[in-house]
Design an enzyme around this catalytic site. Structure first.
Site, PDB file in Angstrom:
ATOM      1  CG  HIS A 103      -0.322  -0.125   2.532  1.00 35.79           C
ATOM      2  ND1 HIS A 103       0.089  -1.344   3.027  1.00 35.79           N
ATOM      3  CD2 HIS A 103      -0.012   0.791   3.486  1.00 35.79           C
ATOM      4  CE1 HIS A 103       0.614  -1.171   4.223  1.00 35.79           C
ATOM      5  NE2 HIS A 103       0.580   0.120   4.538  1.00 35.79           N
ATOM      6  CG  HIS A 105       0.394   5.528   4.086  1.00 35.70           C
ATOM      7  ND1 HIS A 105      -0.426   5.447   5.190  1.00 35.70           N
ATOM      8  CD2 HIS A 105       1.195   4.434   4.131  1.00 35.70           C
ATOM      9  CE1 HIS A 105      -0.125   4.348   5.882  1.00 35.70           C
ATOM     10  NE2 HIS A 105       0.853   3.721   5.256  1.00 35.70           N
TER      11      HIS A 105
HETATM   12  P1  AMP Z   1       1.638   0.623   7.550  1.00 36.49           P
HETATM   13  O1  AMP Z   1       1.617  -0.854   7.236  1.00 36.49           O
HETATM   14  O2  AMP Z   1       2.685   0.993   8.577  1.00 36.49           O
HETATM   15  O3  AMP Z   1       1.696   1.479   6.324  1.00 36.49           O
HETATM   16  O4  AMP Z   1       0.284   0.983   8.308  1.00 36.49           O
HETATM   17  C1  AMP Z   1      -0.970   0.452   7.942  1.00 36.49           C
HETATM   18  C2  AMP Z   1      -1.983   1.553   7.806  1.00 36.49           C
HETATM   19  O5  AMP Z   1      -3.235   0.931   7.621  1.00 36.49           O
HETATM   20  C3  AMP Z   1      -2.119   2.485   9.026  1.00 36.49           C
HETATM   21  O6  AMP Z   1      -2.051   3.841   8.594  1.00 36.49           O
HETATM   22  C4  AMP Z   1      -3.509   2.152   9.567  1.00 36.49           C
HETATM   23  O7  AMP Z   1      -4.154   3.276  10.123  1.00 36.49           O
HETATM   24  C5  AMP Z   1      -4.225   1.643   8.334  1.00 36.49           C
HETATM   25  N1  AMP Z   1      -5.319   0.710   8.596  1.00 36.49           N
HETATM   26  C6  AMP Z   1      -5.304  -0.373   9.401  1.00 36.49           C
HETATM   27  N2  AMP Z   1      -6.495  -1.004   9.362  1.00 36.49           N
HETATM   28  C7  AMP Z   1      -7.263  -0.310   8.494  1.00 36.49           C
HETATM   29  C8  AMP Z   1      -8.610  -0.462   8.019  1.00 36.49           C
HETATM   30  N3  AMP Z   1      -9.394  -1.453   8.433  1.00 36.49           N
HETATM   31  N4  AMP Z   1      -9.086   0.447   7.138  1.00 36.49           N
HETATM   32  C9  AMP Z   1      -8.302   1.456   6.709  1.00 36.49           C
HETATM   33  N5  AMP Z   1      -7.040   1.656   7.118  1.00 36.49           N
HETATM   34  C10 AMP Z   1      -6.521   0.785   7.999  1.00 36.49           C
END
Ligand code: AMP
Length: 138
Positions: A103, A105
């Site tokens: 993913h 951001h």
């Molecule tokens: P990272 O893997 O460090 O990029 O972080 C994962 C991101 O996914 C974080 O910003 C979380 O806030 C986000 N996240 C986790 N669960 C969900 C969800 N169910 N829906 C949307 N975002 C999520």
């Protein structure tokens, strides 16, 4: 490289097992709002097919994800009258990754405004309104 785990939360979102606030989707990618937004308009772009992160993604997965990142980033810049956009992308736990499905951001940014700290649940009404604003600009 550790194998892809199809029980990760974004795989569950792709299967429709848990809800999401969708901003944009096409055949290959999905963009949805982050539930712990560090900026107004903070959203995530993922491929619809499995890979952990950039390190094991195919060139085709990266190409389709980046095309959606560019599309949504431009829309978010308009929607929030942003001065700039920050992209974040983490690879493996040591690289800061918490969810092991590739993913990116997208963060709309304004001069002099810091990102909020991570890990705090957002207000769902505000998140939905921010998704509406990005969608309207697409
Ligand atoms: P990272 O893997 O460090 O990029 O972080 C994962 C991101 O996914 C974080 O910003 C979380 O806030 C986000 N996240 C986790 N669960 C969900 C969800 N169910 N829906 C949307 N975002 C999520």
């Amino acid at each position: 490289m550790t194998a892809y785990d199809d029980q990760n939360i974004f795989a569950k979102i792709l299967r429709g097992e848990i809800p999401n606030v969708t901003v944009y989707e096409d055949d290959d990618t999905l963009c949805f709002m982050d539930i712990m937004p560090r900026t107004d308009g903070h959203c995530l772009v993922i491929p619809k097919t499995p890979c952990r992160n950039v390190l094991d993604a195919s060139d085709a997965q990266l190409a389709s994800v980046m095309a959606t990142v560019k599309k949504v980033a431009n829309a978010a810049k308009v929607a929030f009258e942003a001065d700039g956009i920050t992209l974040q992308q983490f690879n493996e736990a040591a690289g800061g990754q918490e969810v092991f499905h590739l993913h990116f951001h997208i963060h709309p940014r304004h001069e002099g405004v810091l990102m909020r700290p991570p890990g705090k649940m957002g207000d769902m009404d505000a998140i939905k309104a921010h998704a509406d604003a990005i969608r309207a600009a697409l």
